[in-house]
Design an enzyme around this catalytic site. Sequence first.
Site, PDB file in Angstrom:
ATOM      1  N   LEU A 155      45.710  28.967 -83.729  1.00 50.61           N
ATOM      2  CA  LEU A 155      47.105  29.504 -83.715  1.00 50.61           C
ATOM      3  C   LEU A 155      46.889  30.921 -84.982  1.00 50.61           C
ATOM      4  O   LEU A 155      46.352  30.669 -85.786  1.00 50.61           O
ATOM      5  CB  LEU A 155      48.044  28.804 -84.090  1.00 50.61           C
ATOM      6  CG  LEU A 155      48.066  27.384 -82.950  1.00 50.61           C
ATOM      7  CD1 LEU A 155      49.235  26.460 -83.566  1.00 50.61           C
ATOM      8  CD2 LEU A 155      48.059  27.687 -81.563  1.00 50.61           C
ATOM      9  N   TRP A 157      49.691  33.342 -87.365  1.00 52.70           N
ATOM     10  CA  TRP A 157      50.921  32.884 -88.097  1.00 52.70           C
ATOM     11  C   TRP A 157      52.182  33.944 -87.802  1.00 52.70           C
ATOM     12  O   TRP A 157      53.379  33.666 -88.399  1.00 52.70           O
ATOM     13  CB  TRP A 157      50.566  33.453 -89.766  1.00 52.70           C
ATOM     14  CG  TRP A 157      49.932  34.642 -89.810  1.00 52.70           C
ATOM     15  CD1 TRP A 157      48.561  34.813 -89.920  1.00 52.70           C
ATOM     16  CD2 TRP A 157      50.504  35.968 -89.664  1.00 52.70           C
ATOM     17  NE1 TRP A 157      48.237  36.026 -89.992  1.00 52.70           N
ATOM     18  CE2 TRP A 157      49.488  36.821 -89.914  1.00 52.70           C
ATOM     19  CE3 TRP A 157      51.779  36.173 -89.452  1.00 52.70           C
ATOM     20  CZ2 TRP A 157      49.701  38.165 -89.869  1.00 52.70           C
ATOM     21  CZ3 TRP A 157      51.864  37.747 -89.448  1.00 52.70           C
ATOM     22  CH2 TRP A 157      50.728  38.595 -89.639  1.00 52.70           C
ATOM     23  N   LYS A 181      44.184  24.035 -84.756  1.00 52.94           N
ATOM     24  CA  LYS A 181      44.147  24.414 -86.118  1.00 52.94           C
ATOM     25  C   LYS A 181      45.281  25.375 -86.302  1.00 52.94           C
ATOM     26  O   LYS A 181      44.963  26.549 -85.683  1.00 52.94           O
ATOM     27  CB  LYS A 181      42.707  24.911 -86.258  1.00 52.94           C
ATOM     28  CG  LYS A 181      42.391  24.844 -87.702  1.00 52.94           C
ATOM     29  CD  LYS A 181      43.128  25.786 -88.724  1.00 52.94           C
ATOM     30  CE  LYS A 181      42.492  27.293 -88.685  1.00 52.94           C
ATOM     31  NZ  LYS A 181      43.403  28.113 -89.711  1.00 52.94           N
ATOM     32  N   SER A 235      42.946  38.172 -84.399  1.00 51.36           N
ATOM     33  CA  SER A 235      42.672  39.251 -84.827  1.00 51.36           C
ATOM     34  C   SER A 235      41.363  39.308 -84.037  1.00 51.36           C
ATOM     35  O   SER A 235      40.661  38.225 -83.554  1.00 51.36           O
ATOM     36  CB  SER A 235      42.025  39.653 -86.079  1.00 51.36           C
ATOM     37  OG  SER A 235      40.769  38.775 -86.628  1.00 51.36           O
ATOM     38  N   TYR A 245      30.334  31.179 -82.250  1.00 51.55           N
ATOM     39  CA  TYR A 245      30.244  29.978 -82.466  1.00 51.55           C
ATOM     40  C   TYR A 245      29.915  29.169 -80.925  1.00 51.55           C
ATOM     41  O   TYR A 245      29.163  28.256 -81.248  1.00 51.55           O
ATOM     42  CB  TYR A 245      31.571  29.262 -82.960  1.00 51.55           C
ATOM     43  CG  TYR A 245      32.191  29.798 -84.245  1.00 51.55           C
ATOM     44  CD1 TYR A 245      31.305  30.182 -85.294  1.00 51.55           C
ATOM     45  CD2 TYR A 245      33.425  30.089 -84.311  1.00 51.55           C
ATOM     46  CE1 TYR A 245      31.670  30.585 -86.535  1.00 51.55           C
ATOM     47  CE2 TYR A 245      34.177  30.520 -85.860  1.00 51.55           C
ATOM     48  CZ  TYR A 245      33.017  30.754 -86.742  1.00 51.55           C
ATOM     49  OH  TYR A 245      33.391  31.095 -87.911  1.00 51.55           O
ATOM     50  N   GLU A 257      43.068  36.003 -77.125  1.00 50.80           N
ATOM     51  CA  GLU A 257      44.170  37.105 -77.111  1.00 50.80           C
ATOM     52  C   GLU A 257      44.129  37.445 -78.376  1.00 50.80           C
ATOM     53  O   GLU A 257      44.691  36.862 -79.427  1.00 50.80           O
ATOM     54  CB  GLU A 257      45.526  36.287 -76.807  1.00 50.80           C
ATOM     55  CG  GLU A 257      46.584  37.077 -76.564  1.00 50.80           C
ATOM     56  CD  GLU A 257      47.381  37.658 -77.701  1.00 50.80           C
ATOM     57  OE1 GLU A 257      47.109  38.859 -78.229  1.00 50.80           O
ATOM     58  OE2 GLU A 257      48.282  37.084 -78.189  1.00 50.80           O
ATOM     59  N   CYS A 258      43.726  38.801 -78.458  1.00 50.96           N
ATOM     60  CA  CYS A 258      43.464  39.519 -79.865  1.00 50.96           C
ATOM     61  C   CYS A 258      44.679  40.699 -80.028  1.00 50.96           C
ATOM     62  O   CYS A 258      45.628  40.394 -79.737  1.00 50.96           O
ATOM     63  CB  CYS A 258      42.087  40.019 -79.649  1.00 50.96           C
ATOM     64  SG  CYS A 258      40.990  38.668 -79.764  1.00 50.96           S
ATOM     65  N   CYS A 293      51.144  41.260 -81.549  1.00 51.30           N
ATOM     66  CA  CYS A 293      50.264  41.735 -80.968  1.00 51.30           C
ATOM     67  C   CYS A 293      50.572  42.984 -79.946  1.00 51.30           C
ATOM     68  O   CYS A 293      49.695  43.783 -79.682  1.00 51.30           O
ATOM     69  CB  CYS A 293      49.312  40.669 -80.069  1.00 51.30           C
ATOM     70  SG  CYS A 293      48.417  39.744 -81.341  1.00 51.30           S
ATOM     71  N   GLU A 392      45.406  49.278 -85.203  1.00 48.45           N
ATOM     72  CA  GLU A 392      46.394  48.327 -85.532  1.00 48.45           C
ATOM     73  C   GLU A 392      46.783  48.142 -86.959  1.00 48.45           C
ATOM     74  O   GLU A 392      46.001  47.940 -87.546  1.00 48.45           O
ATOM     75  CB  GLU A 392      46.079  47.072 -84.661  1.00 48.45           C
ATOM     76  CG  GLU A 392      47.045  45.992 -84.561  1.00 48.45           C
ATOM     77  CD  GLU A 392      46.836  44.582 -84.038  1.00 48.45           C
ATOM     78  OE1 GLU A 392      47.669  43.979 -83.143  1.00 48.45           O
ATOM     79  OE2 GLU A 392      45.593  44.040 -84.252  1.00 48.45           O
TER      80      GLU A 392
END
Length: 490
Positions: A155, A157, A181, A235, A245, A257-258, A293, A392
């Site tokens: 998640l 912040w 997380k 990000s 990963y 979703e960045c 975002c 951004e």
Amino acid sequence: MSPLPAAVRHQAFIDGKFIDARGGEVFTTLNPATGKPLIDVAACSDADVDDAVKAARRAFAAGVWSRIEPRDRKRILLRFADAVEAHAKELAGLDSLDAGKPITDCETLDIPDVVNNIRWYAEAIDKVFGKISPTGEGNLGLIVRQPVGVVGMVLPWNFPAGTLSWKIAPALAAGNSTVVKPAEQAPLSCLRIAELACGAGIPAGVFNVVPGLGPTAGRALGLHPDVDVVSFTGSTEIGRQFLRYAADSNLKKVVLECGGKSPQIVMADVAGKLDKIAENLAAAAFWNMGENCTCGSRILVQAGIKDAFVQSLKQATKAWVVGQPSDPATKVGPLIEQSALTRVVAAIDKARKDGARVVAGGRRVLTETGGWFVEPTVFDNVSPDSALAREEIFGPVVAVLSFDSEEEAIAMANASSYGLAATIFSNDINVAVRMARRIEAGTVAVNAYGEGDITTPFGGYKTSGFGGYDKGIEAFDQYTHLKTIWVTLS
């Protein structure tokens, strides 16, 4: 005296219980409004994440959630939503303290949305159907959706409870087990919501929370071979890490979703509405401190009305009052952390050096509090090639640029590595729809900044992400496997 409730949850939540991290490690969250320590929270390690994933897998395999009647999952999720609603004031207070969000936004927008999102997906459970393929009489083709298994969620912040609900509600509705997380900067509402879920009847092991740092807990979740899907909001840089990963582990599906650099296009045919449009675009730029975002951080205005629009925007910016998050009158709270303050101030300084003109704001304020506050800032005379127009910032800073033609506006809007959202203001529906079709973004709003609502899918193009959608019925796609059952009839 701590501003937090005495019973605030700060341990990991694994298999239905709050527990310390195995090694006893903690990290300290800071209050963005004061810069001072808020609370020590369990810092989960690889071993803790493994414990949580094993608990989730056991629950999934046992079928205590994944195989119960859909109507029973619906009933429990509705009870979960009721529990969140009953504790709305508490949860709003946690997000306001933890993330520096204005309390009015938390109480009137964020937490009510959490309740609505959980209820919406609960009601959708028994309204999502499979298919039967067209076959001859000798066969029967069943096309069904089944829960994927264990879903990892990482998640951001900026909307701690809100983004959690976008992910947890459809994942649970589909029958999955989850390991969440939360962002290390703002983990507290997630921990409390997990406790409320368990109290509402969601079985132990189905909703686990592993607070911790990204390079440890986040990495462990991304690399874990028994996690089937990771849904990440954050990000673009960290989104790329989760793809690595997945490649280095079990090729798990990754939903991203960045970031975004959302263009807001104002056509000359709306010249009579500039004050109202400026108010809307000030909100698009400064709501949630610009830490959003889809933040409308670049405004493209047709040349003939640009100067008049800038004056309207300057006036509209005055309504965005900077203050303590706990003050109901505050509209702009602090940035999330010192590094964010440093980044935003540096972006403002660079824009000045690049020749942009400050129309409003441009300073750090309330320094006596120790908090990380920046005035809402408007820049004019911004070059399309400058960092301010392309990068951004994730702060309350907006750039105004000028264009001549519709074609030029589309080219400027698409001249970005991002593609999350955009807005078009025009009195001509033909112009608005034509432009909306050509803009490279997952959501294009017309005549008001917006992201749609829970019924509409939300996701991006290009480096803003891919792999699935938050919101809408489409969210079920990322949390389910599509399966064909082919029956040969005798």
